[in-house]
Design a protein around this motif. Structure first.
Motif, PDB file in Angstrom:
ATOM      1  N   HIS A  32     -13.075  24.779 -31.936  1.00 40.57           N
ATOM      2  CA  HIS A  32     -12.261  24.378 -30.819  1.00 40.57           C
ATOM      3  C   HIS A  32     -11.087  25.460 -30.689  1.00 40.57           C
ATOM      4  O   HIS A  32     -10.067  25.311 -31.716  1.00 40.57           O
ATOM      5  CB  HIS A  32     -11.870  22.959 -31.218  1.00 40.57           C
TER       6      HIS A  32
ATOM      7  N   ARG B 239     -10.484  19.852 -22.222  1.00 40.74           N
ATOM      8  CA  ARG B 239     -11.724  20.509 -22.655  1.00 40.74           C
ATOM      9  C   ARG B 239     -12.839  19.652 -22.850  1.00 40.74           C
ATOM     10  O   ARG B 239     -13.924  20.549 -23.118  1.00 40.74           O
ATOM     11  CB  ARG B 239     -10.855  21.016 -24.143  1.00 40.74           C
ATOM     12  N   TRP B 240     -12.706  18.554 -22.354  1.00 38.67           N
ATOM     13  CA  TRP B 240     -13.934  17.801 -22.437  1.00 38.67           C
ATOM     14  C   TRP B 240     -14.287  17.681 -20.920  1.00 38.67           C
ATOM     15  O   TRP B 240     -15.413  16.460 -20.818  1.00 38.67           O
ATOM     16  CB  TRP B 240     -13.598  16.456 -23.095  1.00 38.67           C
TER      17      TRP B 240
ATOM     18  N   GLU C 242     -10.056  13.573 -27.318  1.00 31.86           N
ATOM     19  CA  GLU C 242      -9.092  14.484 -27.651  1.00 31.86           C
ATOM     20  C   GLU C 242      -8.034  14.098 -28.809  1.00 31.86           C
ATOM     21  O   GLU C 242      -7.807  14.919 -29.617  1.00 31.86           O
ATOM     22  CB  GLU C 242      -8.176  15.169 -26.439  1.00 31.86           C
TER      23      GLU C 242
ATOM     24  N   ASP D 159      -5.398  18.676 -25.623  1.00 32.32           N
ATOM     25  CA  ASP D 159      -5.891  19.185 -24.035  1.00 32.32           C
ATOM     26  C   ASP D 159      -7.084  18.331 -23.626  1.00 32.32           C
ATOM     27  O   ASP D 159      -8.158  18.892 -23.906  1.00 32.32           O
ATOM     28  CB  ASP D 159      -6.302  20.488 -24.358  1.00 32.32           C
TER      29      ASP D 159
END
Ligand code: HEM
Length: 466
Positions: free
Chosen positions: A364, A374-375, A318, A371
């Motif tokens: 994105h 998100r992964w 990130e 954040d």
């Protein structure tokens, strides 16, 4: 058929003579991130030069994959070569494949565990004097770690600390000089200004230091299991088209200088951005600390721990999305071609920026938020996540840098809490790398984990390298 180049929209905030230089110098990231709204390709003017910024992620991939048509070259690379020579990062396509093959053994996965050990001890030694409550200049400290780590992995036999520091300072001077040179017309570089003199001195001194170490490695002839030995020993059959089957001393010096320029400030920048974001997000930092403590159970981080440190990987990913370090790469069009239906004549300069892709809300969502979650579900995707570039010129040190960032951060986050001194967003250094400037954070020692070995902060002490 296809559209002509002059139908490509000119980016807004264009000034007579200066073009977009002022917009770029004032807020290069915000400005570039705003450009995809204007088209898949957008024209930018920098003084007398025009370049085409590729905004569409598919077209970015297309350009990066075809490094024969979209080669390194043109006015910006000519300036970069003045800074770093004709090594792997700056050489044109015709010289690249051979150099890449001969450099590749230095970055084989089998070498990574040794490098991780060197990085861990570099991080430990650089931070062992840190004390509870102290305020640290984060970018300076991270640069000290990445310099020491690269010097040790590159030259194994320890250089005196003063030499390692000097190498780092010279690499940094060259990086910021290279950035200034991209925006300033060539004749100004030759003026004997303090900045130009510093740049020339740093370049000459770094090359001399590297030449001395190469000479002493060659003289002793053995494999030191370090990056330099890998370059000295790399061999393939001579090829009349491609060139000799081994790198010459001059070529090795170019590679070593390139690795220092390309590999120290960039990785230090990544480490600094992660710490900056963690200081602004204490909840994420606490979660990360718990994760690291649980995975390492009091041991120093090693290469085998890297795949287990999954949340740390998400945090690093990130940070690389939100704060891509190399914010702009350029290419020159070597023959008339088309990109996305637009005709590009030979000689056109293309620019590609991670920020046009990483901060695009269509790719994105909430792009300016940090954040790591998100992964959680999906790993980064090749087209929409390009911190290390793509195609044949993709960063050769990507795994090295990711491993380095993971072990250094695991060591630091396991022992310290980093607190911001201000809510103000970080300022960005004016350098070819996009790194925070004057980032200061307060340290708070974390309580020692269970099997503390007696270090004052409770930190596990790694074995010294080598
Ligand atoms: C977080 C750290 C790093 C980032 C973000 C980064 C980013 C990049 C990017 C974007 C490129 C492609 C440039 C282009 O397409 O024009 C590149 C190329 C390169 N990087 Fe890195 N890099 C990092 C660390 C390193 C390290 C640690 C090394 C070496 C020790 C290194 C050595 C190189 C070299 C030699 C190239 C040229 C590769 C070629 O053209 O074949 N980089 N890097």
């Amino acid at each position: 058929m296809g559209k002509d180049l002059d139908t490509v929209p000119l980016a807004p905030r264009h000034l007579p003579l200066l073009g977009h230089s002022v917009a770029l110098l004032r807020d290069r990231l915000g400005f570039i991130a705003s450009l995809p709204r204007h088209g898949d390709l957008v024209r930018l003017r920098l003084g007398p030069h025009t370049m085409v910024l590729v905004c569409d992620p598919g077209l970015v991939q297309e350009a990066l994959r075809d490094d024969r048509t979209f080669d390194k070259g043109g006015p910006f690379f000519d300036r970069a070569r003045e800074a770093v020579g004709n090594g792997l990062a700056t050489c044109p396509h015709g010289r690249h494949r051979r150099q890449r093959r001969l450099c590749q053994p230095a970055f084989r996965p089998a070498r990574l565990p040794d490098y991780a050990a060197a990085v861990t001890s570099a991080a430990y030694e650089t931070t062992e004097a840190w004390t509870d409550g102290e305020v640290v200049d984060v970018n300076r400290a991270m640069l000290a770690i990445t310099n020491r780590a690269l010097a040790t992995t590159m030259f194994s036999s320890r250089l005196p600390d003063t030499t390692t520091r000097q190498i780092g300072e010279d690499a940094e001077t060259i990086m910021s000089g290279a950035m200034r040179r991209m925006f300033v017309p060539a004749p100004f570089d030759r003026a004997p200004t303090p900045g130009n003199l510093r740049f020339q001195r740093a370049r000459a001194r770094l090359r001399q230091t590297v030449a001395d170490v190469i000479a002493s490695h060659r003289a002793d002839g053995s494999d030191h299991q370090d990056l330099l030995s890998a370059l000295l020993l790399a061999e393939e059959p001579d090829d009349p088209q491609d060139g000799p089957g081994a790198l010459s001393d001059g070529e090795i010096a170019d590679q070593v200088v390139t690795f220092f320029i390309a590999g120290t400030e960039t990785t230090a920048g990544l480490l600094s951005w992660v710490l900056y974001e963690l200081a602004r997000h204490p909840d994420i930092q606490d979660r990360l600390h718990a994760h690291v403590t649980q995975v390492l159970a009091g041991r120093p981080p090693r290469a085998v721990d890297v795949p287990e440190l999954t949340y740390l990987t998400q945090v690093i990913t990130e940070a690389l999305r939100l704060h891509a370090i190399t914010w702009l790469v350029t290419r020159t069009v070597t023959e008339d071609t088309k990109l996305g239906g637009t005709r590009l004549p030979a000689g056109t300069t293309l620019a590609l920026s991670q920020y046009a892709v990483h901060w695009n809300p269509r790719i994105h969502p909430r792009p300016r938020d940090f954040d790591p979650d998100r992964w959680t579900e999906q790993p980064p995707e090749r087209t929409s996540f390009i911190p290390f570039g793509s195609g044949p010129r993709r960063c050769i040190g990507d795994r090295f840098a990711l491993q380095e960032a993971t072990v250094v951060l695991a060591l630091l986050i396991g022992s310290w809490k980093f607190t911001a001194l201000t809510d103000r967003p970080a300022r960005i250094a004016l350098s070819a790398a996009c790194v925070p400037r004057d980032l200061r954070l307060r340290l708070e020692a974390r309580p020692a984990p269970g099997n503390n070995d007696g270090h004052p902060t409770g930190r596990p002490v790694p074995p010294r390298h080598p």
